[in-house]
Design a protein around this motif. Structure first.
Motif, PDB file in Angstrom:
ATOM      1  N   PRO A  17     -86.066 -17.668  46.791  1.00  0.00           N
ATOM      2  CA  PRO A  17     -85.938 -17.711  45.261  1.00  0.00           C
ATOM      3  C   PRO A  17     -87.633 -17.722  44.831  1.00  0.00           C
ATOM      4  N   GLY A  18     -88.047 -18.191  45.556  1.00  0.00           N
ATOM      5  CA  GLY A  18     -89.778 -18.494  45.266  1.00  0.00           C
ATOM      6  C   GLY A  18     -90.398 -16.941  45.287  1.00  0.00           C
ATOM      7  N   PHE A  19     -90.026 -16.220  46.115  1.00  0.00           N
ATOM      8  CA  PHE A  19     -90.686 -14.870  46.344  1.00  0.00           C
ATOM      9  C   PHE A  19     -90.108 -14.023  44.967  1.00  0.00           C
ATOM     10  N   ARG A  20     -88.791 -13.960  44.566  1.00  0.00           N
ATOM     11  CA  ARG A  20     -88.182 -13.347  43.667  1.00  0.00           C
ATOM     12  C   ARG A  20     -89.082 -13.669  42.173  1.00  0.00           C
ATOM     13  N   ALA A  21     -89.127 -14.982  42.126  1.00  0.00           N
ATOM     14  CA  ALA A  21     -89.809 -15.633  40.840  1.00  0.00           C
ATOM     15  C   ALA A  21     -91.171 -15.113  41.010  1.00  0.00           C
ATOM     16  N   PHE A  22     -91.941 -15.088  41.995  1.00  0.00           N
ATOM     17  CA  PHE A  22     -93.324 -14.738  42.207  1.00  0.00           C
ATOM     18  C   PHE A  22     -93.328 -13.257  41.700  1.00  0.00           C
ATOM     19  N   LEU A  23     -92.586 -12.258  42.170  1.00  0.00           N
ATOM     20  CA  LEU A  23     -92.429 -10.876  41.707  1.00  0.00           C
ATOM     21  C   LEU A  23     -92.443 -10.572  40.288  1.00  0.00           C
ATOM     22  N   ASP A  24     -91.191 -11.251  39.522  1.00  0.00           N
ATOM     23  CA  ASP A  24     -90.858 -11.073  38.396  1.00  0.00           C
ATOM     24  C   ASP A  24     -91.955 -11.549  37.615  1.00  0.00           C
ATOM     25  N   HIS A  25     -92.569 -12.777  37.676  1.00  0.00           N
ATOM     26  CA  HIS A  25     -93.858 -13.272  36.963  1.00  0.00           C
ATOM     27  C   HIS A  25     -95.039 -12.516  36.955  1.00  0.00           C
ATOM     28  N   HIS A  26     -95.266 -12.103  38.164  1.00  0.00           N
ATOM     29  CA  HIS A  26     -96.608 -11.259  38.274  1.00  0.00           C
ATOM     30  C   HIS A  26     -96.454  -9.661  38.288  1.00  0.00           C
ATOM     31  N   THR A  27     -95.452  -8.918  38.514  1.00  0.00           N
ATOM     32  CA  THR A  27     -95.332  -7.668  38.283  1.00  0.00           C
ATOM     33  C   THR A  27     -94.571  -7.012  37.093  1.00  0.00           C
ATOM     34  N   GLY A  28     -93.722  -7.931  36.158  1.00  0.00           N
ATOM     35  CA  GLY A  28     -93.208  -7.621  35.113  1.00  0.00           C
ATOM     36  C   GLY A  28     -92.006  -6.478  35.251  1.00  0.00           C
ATOM     37  N   PRO A  29     -91.286  -6.264  34.498  1.00  0.00           N
ATOM     38  CA  PRO A  29     -90.014  -5.380  34.544  1.00  0.00           C
ATOM     39  C   PRO A  29     -90.148  -3.917  35.133  1.00  0.00           C
ATOM     40  N   GLY A  30     -89.332  -3.487  35.942  1.00  0.00           N
ATOM     41  CA  GLY A  30     -89.343  -2.048  36.076  1.00  0.00           C
ATOM     42  C   GLY A  30     -90.189  -1.861  37.081  1.00  0.00           C
ATOM     43  N   GLN A  31     -90.929  -2.742  38.068  1.00  0.00           N
ATOM     44  CA  GLN A  31     -91.880  -2.315  39.178  1.00  0.00           C
ATOM     45  C   GLN A  31     -90.895  -2.189  40.426  1.00  0.00           C
ATOM     46  N   TYR A  32     -90.124  -2.781  40.408  1.00  0.00           N
ATOM     47  CA  TYR A  32     -89.029  -2.808  41.433  1.00  0.00           C
ATOM     48  C   TYR A  32     -87.466  -2.941  41.392  1.00  0.00           C
ATOM     49  N   GLY A  33     -86.931  -2.295  42.383  1.00  0.00           N
ATOM     50  CA  GLY A  33     -85.591  -2.248  41.962  1.00  0.00           C
ATOM     51  C   GLY A  33     -84.573  -2.176  43.214  1.00  0.00           C
ATOM     52  N   ALA A  34     -83.264  -2.214  43.160  1.00  0.00           N
ATOM     53  CA  ALA A  34     -82.401  -2.350  44.409  1.00  0.00           C
ATOM     54  C   ALA A  34     -82.186  -0.970  44.955  1.00  0.00           C
ATOM     55  N   TRP A  35     -81.966  -0.829  46.397  1.00  0.00           N
ATOM     56  CA  TRP A  35     -81.928   0.645  46.951  1.00  0.00           C
ATOM     57  C   TRP A  35     -80.653   0.511  47.421  1.00  0.00           C
ATOM     58  N   GLN A  36     -79.579   1.130  46.884  1.00  0.00           N
ATOM     59  CA  GLN A  36     -78.273   1.084  47.258  1.00  0.00           C
ATOM     60  C   GLN A  36     -78.105   2.197  48.370  1.00  0.00           C
ATOM     61  N   ALA A  37     -78.586   1.728  49.551  1.00  0.00           N
ATOM     62  CA  ALA A  37     -78.719   2.607  50.721  1.00  0.00           C
ATOM     63  C   ALA A  37     -77.727   2.470  51.697  1.00  0.00           C
ATOM     64  N   ARG A  38     -77.231   3.681  52.140  1.00  0.00           N
ATOM     65  CA  ARG A  38     -76.160   3.766  53.257  1.00  0.00           C
ATOM     66  C   ARG A  38     -76.991   3.993  54.507  1.00  0.00           C
TER      67      ARG A  38
END
Length: 343
Positions: free
Chosen positions: A72-93
């Motif tokens: 969870p710390g990694f997610r918190a780091f990304l959300d805090h420092h990158t801001g919204p819309g810089q990454y998203g889920a890849w619903q890959a097969r």
């Protein structure tokens, strides 16, 4: 972080060599504690293996294809420092080929990518840092007052710094320390974790392949991975871009091969494994000299040489994953801050 008080009066200036996920993580965590940080990067922009190439109509991820978030710390780091819309889920097969030739689906997991390219993450992270791009560091020299000075290939100097963090692959980190005449270059960590090369090939098909999968890991002697880059979110180019990664052993054997030969071999392997015989209208090749781990996944998360004020971190010390780079840098920064406080 476990340290609560400001450290700017104890650890004033730190140099970070390399602007991949490890370097950017270390730089931001130290900056947030009041330390003046300068990041030095030999390339034109940040990213390391969060690398993308501009192509007609969009971009192509030629390094890390996706990343996972287990801490969870990694997610918190990304959300805090990158801001919204810089990454998203890849619903890959995704599928993988078993040794007996049968195909199975990858296990269910959340897989994330930068949007609209992997470098969106590293560029967002670098915005908060003092970064010197196209600046190669050849060696480091300790002055009489104990401060470190960074030396470029032509003797140009950058300094002075209380500590230096090296986030390059082990071969390059060892080379830097060796050129600096530091015994640290002989530390076993640089020899226990060698990285294998990887050829990456991008191929664009003007029409969809219709394969019913977005990525695959194969048993082919040359082709280890293939992914439909156009299936990732926020990729709007026409047709389909696919990324082909060569197997480590094959890439090593073909380290000096002509790019056209590499493209031909990996494209033939893709055709063999998928049955798709479309002709690409655009191709490119990129050779990663240091890409994949070849050793066990254990040992230290980082190295900190306290007497010298030199630290080493990177994904090669922590599973080889993007999140591993964050974990390695986080652990090193924790150690540095504790050392500074106790000192």
């Amino acid at each position: 972080m476990t340290i609560s008080r400001d450290l700017s009066g104890i650890l004033r200036r730190v140099a970070v060599i390399g602007s991949g996920m490890a370097g950017l993580t270390a730089g931001l965590m130290l900056r947030d504690r009041g330390v003046a940080v300068t990041v030095f990067e030999k390339s034109r922009g940040p990213g390391g293996r969060l690398a993308s190439k501009r192509v007609d109509g969009g971009s192509l991820d030629i390094g890390a294809q996706y990343f996972t978030v287990r801490d969870p710390g990694f997610r918190a780091f990304l959300d805090h420092h990158t801001g919204p819309g810089q990454y998203g889920a890849w619903q890959a097969r995704l599928s993988y080929e078993r040794p007996d030739g049968h195909w199975e689906s990858f296990h269910e997991a959340e897989r994330w990518v930068g949007m609209p390219r992997m470098t969106a993450i590293s560029r967002a992270l670098s915005q908060g840092l003092d970064c010197c791009f196209e600046t190669r560091i050849h060696s480091i020299v300790r002055r009489k007052d104990g401060a470190w000075c960074l030396i470029g290939p032509d003797g140009e100097q950058q300094g002075d710094f209380d500590a230096v963090l090296v986030t390059a692959p082990p071969e390059q980190a060892r080379g830097l320390l060796s050129e600096s005449n530091l015994w640290l270059a002989d530390d076993p960590v640089f020899h226990e974790r060698p990285l294998a090369p990887c050829w990456a090939v991008g191929v664009h098909f003007p029409v969809p392949t219709g394969l019913g999968m977005d990525g695959m890991s194969t048993q082919h002697h040359a082709l280890q991975w293939a992914a439909n880059n156009s299936s990732k979110p926020d990729r709007d180019e026409a047709g389909e871009w696919w990324v082909l990664h060569g197997r480590a052993e094959w890439s090593e054997a073909n380290r000096a091969s002509d790019p056209d030969t590499v493209i031909e071999t990996l494209l033939e392997a893709f055709t063999e494994k998928t049955g798709f015989r479309g002709v690409p209208d655009e191709v490119l090749a990129h050779r990663w000299l240091y890409a994949r781990e070849t050793a066990r996944d254990d040992g230290p998360l980082y190295k900190w040489f306290d007497d010298h004020g030199i630290g080493v971190c990177g994904d090669w010390l922590s599973s080889g994953r993007v999140e591993g780079a964050w974990a390695s840098a986080s652990a090193l920064v924790d150690r540095i801050l504790k050392t500074a406080t106790n000192g």
